[in-house]
Motif scaffolding. Sequence first.
Motif, PDB file in Angstrom:
ATOM      1  N   LEU A   5      -0.157  34.965  14.762  1.00  0.00           N
ATOM      2  CA  LEU A   5       1.320  34.904  14.348  1.00  0.00           C
ATOM      3  C   LEU A   5       2.109  36.379  14.934  1.00  0.00           C
ATOM      4  CD1 LEU A   5       0.988  34.070  10.851  1.00  0.00           C
ATOM      5  CD2 LEU A   5       1.898  32.839  12.398  1.00  0.00           C
ATOM      6  N   HIS A   6       3.299  36.284  15.282  1.00  0.00           N
ATOM      7  CA  HIS A   6       3.565  36.879  15.742  1.00  0.00           C
ATOM      8  C   HIS A   6       4.058  38.744  14.924  1.00  0.00           C
ATOM      9  CE1 HIS A   6       7.704  36.588  14.674  1.00  0.00           C
ATOM     10  NE2 HIS A   6       8.273  35.186  14.904  1.00  0.00           N
ATOM     11  N   GLY A   7       4.201  40.031  15.125  1.00  0.00           N
ATOM     12  CA  GLY A   7       4.332  41.031  13.954  1.00  0.00           C
ATOM     13  C   GLY A   7       5.288  41.147  13.041  1.00  0.00           C
ATOM     14  N   SER A   8       6.460  39.736  13.372  1.00  0.00           N
ATOM     15  CA  SER A   8       7.279  40.141  12.294  1.00  0.00           C
ATOM     16  C   SER A   8       7.434  38.505  11.338  1.00  0.00           C
ATOM     17  CB  SER A   8       9.120  40.252  12.851  1.00  0.00           C
ATOM     18  OG  SER A   8       9.133  39.045  13.743  1.00  0.00           O
ATOM     19  N   ALA A   9       6.673  37.388  11.866  1.00  0.00           N
ATOM     20  CA  ALA A   9       6.784  36.056  11.380  1.00  0.00           C
ATOM     21  C   ALA A   9       6.157  36.797   9.192  1.00  0.00           C
ATOM     22  CB  ALA A   9       5.616  35.146  12.332  1.00  0.00           C
ATOM     23  N   THR A  10       7.053  35.019   8.853  1.00  0.00           N
ATOM     24  CA  THR A  10       7.060  35.115   7.211  1.00  0.00           C
ATOM     25  C   THR A  10       6.503  33.941   7.302  1.00  0.00           C
ATOM     26  OG1 THR A  10       9.223  34.498   7.467  1.00  0.00           O
ATOM     27  CG2 THR A  10       8.540  37.431   7.025  1.00  0.00           C
ATOM     28  N   TRP A  43      14.031  26.737   9.509  1.00  0.00           N
ATOM     29  CA  TRP A  43      12.827  25.762   9.723  1.00  0.00           C
ATOM     30  C   TRP A  43      13.481  24.526   9.379  1.00  0.00           C
ATOM     31  CZ3 TRP A  43       9.310  26.848  13.357  1.00  0.00           C
ATOM     32  CH2 TRP A  43       9.159  28.884  13.572  1.00  0.00           C
ATOM     33  N   ARG A  44      13.800  24.238   8.255  1.00  0.00           N
ATOM     34  CA  ARG A  44      14.573  23.094   8.326  1.00  0.00           C
ATOM     35  C   ARG A  44      15.351  22.441   9.462  1.00  0.00           C
ATOM     36  NH1 ARG A  44      15.687  22.526   2.253  1.00  0.00           N
ATOM     37  NH2 ARG A  44      13.402  22.254   1.622  1.00  0.00           N
ATOM     38  N   THR A  48      10.532  21.067  15.203  1.00  0.00           N
ATOM     39  CA  THR A  48       8.836  21.403  15.028  1.00  0.00           C
ATOM     40  C   THR A  48       8.424  22.531  14.284  1.00  0.00           C
ATOM     41  OG1 THR A  48       8.942  22.801  17.028  1.00  0.00           O
ATOM     42  CG2 THR A  48       8.764  20.401  17.499  1.00  0.00           C
ATOM     43  N   SER A  49       6.862  22.842  13.989  1.00  0.00           N
ATOM     44  CA  SER A  49       7.112  23.787  13.200  1.00  0.00           C
ATOM     45  C   SER A  49       6.074  24.567  13.935  1.00  0.00           C
ATOM     46  CB  SER A  49       6.011  23.044  11.951  1.00  0.00           C
ATOM     47  OG  SER A  49       5.358  22.529  12.487  1.00  0.00           O
ATOM     48  N   THR A  50       6.550  25.042  15.209  1.00  0.00           N
ATOM     49  CA  THR A  50       5.687  26.037  15.704  1.00  0.00           C
ATOM     50  C   THR A  50       6.650  26.652  16.450  1.00  0.00           C
ATOM     51  OG1 THR A  50       5.829  24.987  17.672  1.00  0.00           O
ATOM     52  CG2 THR A  50       3.865  24.302  17.304  1.00  0.00           C
ATOM     53  N   ASP A  51       5.823  27.927  16.582  1.00  0.00           N
ATOM     54  CA  ASP A  51       6.612  29.830  16.802  1.00  0.00           C
ATOM     55  C   ASP A  51       7.385  29.048  18.196  1.00  0.00           C
ATOM     56  OD1 ASP A  51       7.474  31.351  14.996  1.00  0.00           O
ATOM     57  OD2 ASP A  51       5.505  32.530  15.118  1.00  0.00           O
TER      58      ASP A  51
END
Length: 78
Positions: A5-10, A43-44, A48-51
Amino acid sequence: MVQLLHGSATTTETVRRAIQARKESVRAAAKHYGISPTTVQKWRSRPTSTDARMGPKEPHSTVLSLEHEAVIIARSEA
């Protein structure tokens, strides 16, 4: 499988898929996952659900000119 995950991914990809699949309200989903309603809406709305890829769209050297970079690539392929 290890997920980077990148640094600011929640959220993780599993959580994103769940957000996209569940039909509860934006506020309820945000409270359930401990994230902001804006993140749920983001995200909705995505297919896709990929970053998204972080970094430059077209990576290039900050030190070499395009000509020098091409020479180095040509030599490494030979």
